[in-house]
Design a protein around this motif. Sequence first.
Motif, short mmCIF file in Angstrom:
data_model
loop_
_atom_site.label_atom_id
_atom_site.label_comp_id
_atom_site.label_asym_id
_atom_site.label_seq_id
_atom_site.Cartn_x
_atom_site.Cartn_y
_atom_site.Cartn_z
N UNK A 260 -10.30 -44.69 -57.17
CA UNK A 260 -9.65 -45.06 -55.91
C UNK A 260 -8.39 -45.35 -55.84
N UNK A 261 -7.49 -45.11 -55.11
CA UNK A 261 -5.96 -45.37 -55.06
C UNK A 261 -5.66 -45.38 -53.51
N UNK A 262 -5.12 -46.39 -52.95
CA UNK A 262 -4.60 -46.39 -51.71
C UNK A 262 -3.58 -45.44 -51.38
N UNK A 263 -2.76 -45.14 -52.48
CA UNK A 263 -1.57 -44.21 -52.40
C UNK A 263 -1.87 -43.02 -52.29
N UNK A 264 -3.19 -42.40 -52.62
CA UNK A 264 -3.34 -41.09 -52.74
C UNK A 264 -4.20 -40.77 -51.31
N UNK A 265 -3.74 -39.54 -50.54
CA UNK A 265 -4.31 -39.12 -49.54
C UNK A 265 -5.75 -38.96 -49.64
N UNK A 266 -6.77 -39.35 -48.70
CA UNK A 266 -8.10 -39.09 -48.81
C UNK A 266 -8.56 -37.73 -49.08
N UNK A 267 -7.70 -36.77 -48.54
CA UNK A 267 -7.94 -35.15 -48.82
C UNK A 267 -8.19 -35.11 -50.17
N UNK A 268 -7.23 -35.69 -50.85
CA UNK A 268 -7.50 -35.31 -52.36
C UNK A 268 -8.48 -35.72 -52.99
N UNK A 269 -9.48 -36.58 -52.58
CA UNK A 269 -10.56 -37.26 -52.98
C UNK A 269 -11.74 -36.14 -52.53
N UNK A 270 -11.50 -35.18 -51.59
CA UNK A 270 -12.74 -34.47 -51.24
C UNK A 270 -12.77 -33.14 -52.01
N UNK A 271 -14.05 -33.01 -52.71
CA UNK A 271 -14.18 -31.96 -53.58
C UNK A 271 -14.75 -30.64 -52.65
N UNK A 272 -15.36 -30.91 -51.71
CA UNK A 272 -15.90 -29.54 -50.96
C UNK A 272 -16.43 -30.05 -49.69
N UNK A 273 -16.38 -29.29 -48.68
CA UNK A 273 -17.09 -29.30 -47.35
C UNK A 273 -17.92 -28.20 -47.34
N UNK A 274 -19.05 -28.31 -46.96
CA UNK A 274 -20.13 -27.28 -46.76
C UNK A 274 -21.09 -27.57 -45.66
N UNK A 275 -21.89 -26.63 -45.51
CA UNK A 275 -22.71 -26.80 -44.35
C UNK A 275 -24.17 -25.57 -44.46
N UNK A 276 -25.25 -25.95 -43.66
CA UNK A 276 -26.23 -25.12 -43.46
C UNK A 276 -26.85 -25.04 -42.18
N UNK A 277 -27.67 -24.41 -41.93
CA UNK A 277 -28.11 -24.56 -40.33
C UNK A 277 -28.64 -25.96 -39.96
N UNK B 33 -27.15 -29.27 -41.20
CA UNK B 33 -26.24 -30.39 -41.51
C UNK B 33 -24.96 -29.79 -42.21
N UNK B 34 -24.05 -30.71 -42.20
CA UNK B 34 -22.89 -30.60 -42.97
C UNK B 34 -22.70 -31.66 -44.02
N UNK B 35 -22.24 -31.24 -45.07
CA UNK B 35 -22.26 -32.20 -46.43
C UNK B 35 -20.78 -32.00 -46.92
#
Length: 175
Positions: free
Chosen positions: A82-99, A101-103
């Motif tokens: 965790x680093x306050x200087x890095x945008x949170x979007x850099x910490x997201x590995x993936x966004x996925x979904x099914x019928x 929920x969203x994970x």
Amino acid sequence: MAKKCSKAREKESQQLLLCRRLIANNHYHSQQNLRQDLQKYGYHNISQSTVSRLLTTLDVIKTTNVRGEKIYALNPQQQAKPDVLRPVSDMILSVDYNAKFVIIEVIAGYARPVARIVESHNLSGVLGVVASNNHVWISPRNTNNTYLLYRRISYLLGQALKDDSGQPHKETRAS
């Protein structure tokens, strides 16, 4: 030619992401076990040398688990912190979904901040948000709108979208 190189880079990037996820969530005693799982996820012709290269690129180490077994693991010294200087979007590995929920899969330690971001936007389609160490689970208020909620969350977090078939979907964002 450039299109072919781009496809090759995208394939390698997807292989690295999947390999990272598999190693983070499973206990592999051999490269062959990992190779078999990569084949199950669609990389039918992946060779042992490619698996070895992926492990090297990810700086995977062989360590001893609590049962005393040797397993492959992500090198904790190479994982993003965790680093306050890095945008949170850099910490997201993936966004996925099914019928249902969203994970959101994030680098360890970022699930709660990402969950707070989702909650702070008071999206009308969200029934609830639950965060673990490296996953955010989002339940839609109406499961008929799960894909729409996935799109809104992906947009909010600056992530590439997939279409209904699970394929990457290019969508331009308004500036």
